[in-house]
Design an enzyme around this catalytic site. Structure first.
Site: not given
Length: 384
Positions: A71, A153, A181, A201, A203, A328
């Protein structure tokens, strides 16, 4: 300890049938799809069959699909490739929203900083929605491209892409949609949608990681951003990941066959999860996003008074995988840019957790996990 995977919006487990399809291919003789010998021709046949299957599922022509590494690359290729092509036509203005994925936001910011494009960042409302009228008001004669995601998302909000697309078409502006998504949840007929570019995408639909696709409608101005070969009709150089693409096609087939049943079940899981949290958690909870227009598998919840990072650490210790929906950075949680763009109260932003469901999740495990969440919240509150 029993574990609970509630982070399907980040990545999904590979479907066993997809894994088997890929394994059979990877255990074969191999072959580069650009090679002229029999092994190369066999690989090319696999590639063509996969492209045909995905195109049929999406309602577009096989030649309008190019394969990527996922993506993020699809978003980058769409934005940079279309923007550069439009610049040759005297159009140097890009419009996007503050609620987009970083693959879009950071690319648009890079185009503005490094390549001289003018960028308009539109607001989203408290439900995460971009208003079509804001897009129409922002369009100028120099506007090259509008990029708005279909399903968010982080909070799952669905955007009115048909209404937005009608505006862009009317104004002669290219429209890119990040559909990473929403693939697997929407019945796309791309030849009927007012969309010029759309990113996907594998996955996110129980396919392999490292594989994606970009739809480029016939006639769309587009320049390749990757060079060194003639693959993908000269639009994306590099040897195609035939095994991964074959797995992608297998995952899409499953999506088409099971979409309605899966969607109903995910709706049921989502609603039940919210009910269970209300009955098990002893702090006020807020559901973030659009109550009516949302993906069936994502629920973003604020546990008022309970810090997100503390909550995620405790969930993980009890075997529950969830997310903040944000990055993060340097070991410290970066609060959600989407929730901030929605201008939610600080207490909601600081206590938000995203749960997302999919293959393997059951109502029974939601019952168990909700009880654990209630215990975790009590434990955190009592430690304060």
């Amino acid at each position: 300890m029993r574990t609970y995977y509630f982070d399907h919006a980040a990545t999904t487990p590979m479907h066993p049938s997809v894994a088997q399809t890929m394994l059979e291919l990877m255990q074969g003789p191999g072959g580069n799809s650009s090679s002229m010998h029999a092994f190369g021709r066999a690989a090319k046949q696999q590639l063509n069959r996969s492209r045909d299957r995905i195109a049929a599922a999406l309602g577009c022509k096989p030649a309008e699909l190019l394969f990527t590494s996922g993506g993020t690359e699809s978003d980058n290729a769409a934005l940079i490739g279309a923007a550069r092509a439009q610049r040759k036509r005297g159009k140097t203005h890009i419009i996007t929203s503050a609620g987009e994925h970083h693959a879009v936001l950071h690319t648009c910011e890079w185009l503005s900083k490094e390549e001289g494009f003018t960028l308009t960042m539109l607001p989203i409302d408290s439900t995460g929605t971009t208003a079509p009228e804001h897009i129409e008001a922002a369009i100028t004669p120099e506007t090259a491209l509008v990029s708005i995601m279909h399903g968010n998302n982080e909070v799952g909000t669905l955007q009115p892409i048909e209404a937005i697309g009608q505006i862009t078409k009317r104004n002669g502006v290219l429209f890119h949609v990040d559909a990473v998504q929403t693939l697997g949840w929407m019945d796309y007929r791309l030849n009927e949608l007012p969309v010029d570019l759309m990113s996907f995408s594998a996955h996110k639909i129980n396919g392999p990681q490292g594989v994606g696709a970009l739809y480029v409608a016939n006639g769309t101005p587009f320049e390749a951003i990757q060079h060194g070969g003639l693959q993908e009709r000269k639009r994306r150089a590099g040897t195609e990941n035939v095994a991964g693409i074959t797995g992608f096609a297998a995952a899409v087939d499953i999506c088409v066959n099971e979409r309605e049943k899966k969607q109903l079940f995910m709706d049921k899981l989502r609603k039940r999860w919210i009910e269970l949290l209300h009955s098990n958690v002893e702090v006020p909870i807020m559901i973030n996003g659009n109550e009516q227009h949302h993906l069936p598998h994502i629920v973003n919840v604020s546990f008022i008074g309970v810090d997100t990072e503390t909550m995620l650490m405790n969930l993980d210790m009890d075997g529950i995988a969830a997310a903040s929906g944000s990055a993060c950075t340097s070991g410290a949680l970066e609060r959600s840019h989407v929730l901030r763009a929605m201008h939610l109260p600080e207490e909601q932003i600081q206590s938000a957790v995203r749960f997302s469901f999919g293959l393997g999740n059951t109502l029974e495990e939601l019952e168990e996990a909700a009880h654990k969440v209630g215990t975790i919240v009590r434990r955190i509150r009592n430690n304060y």
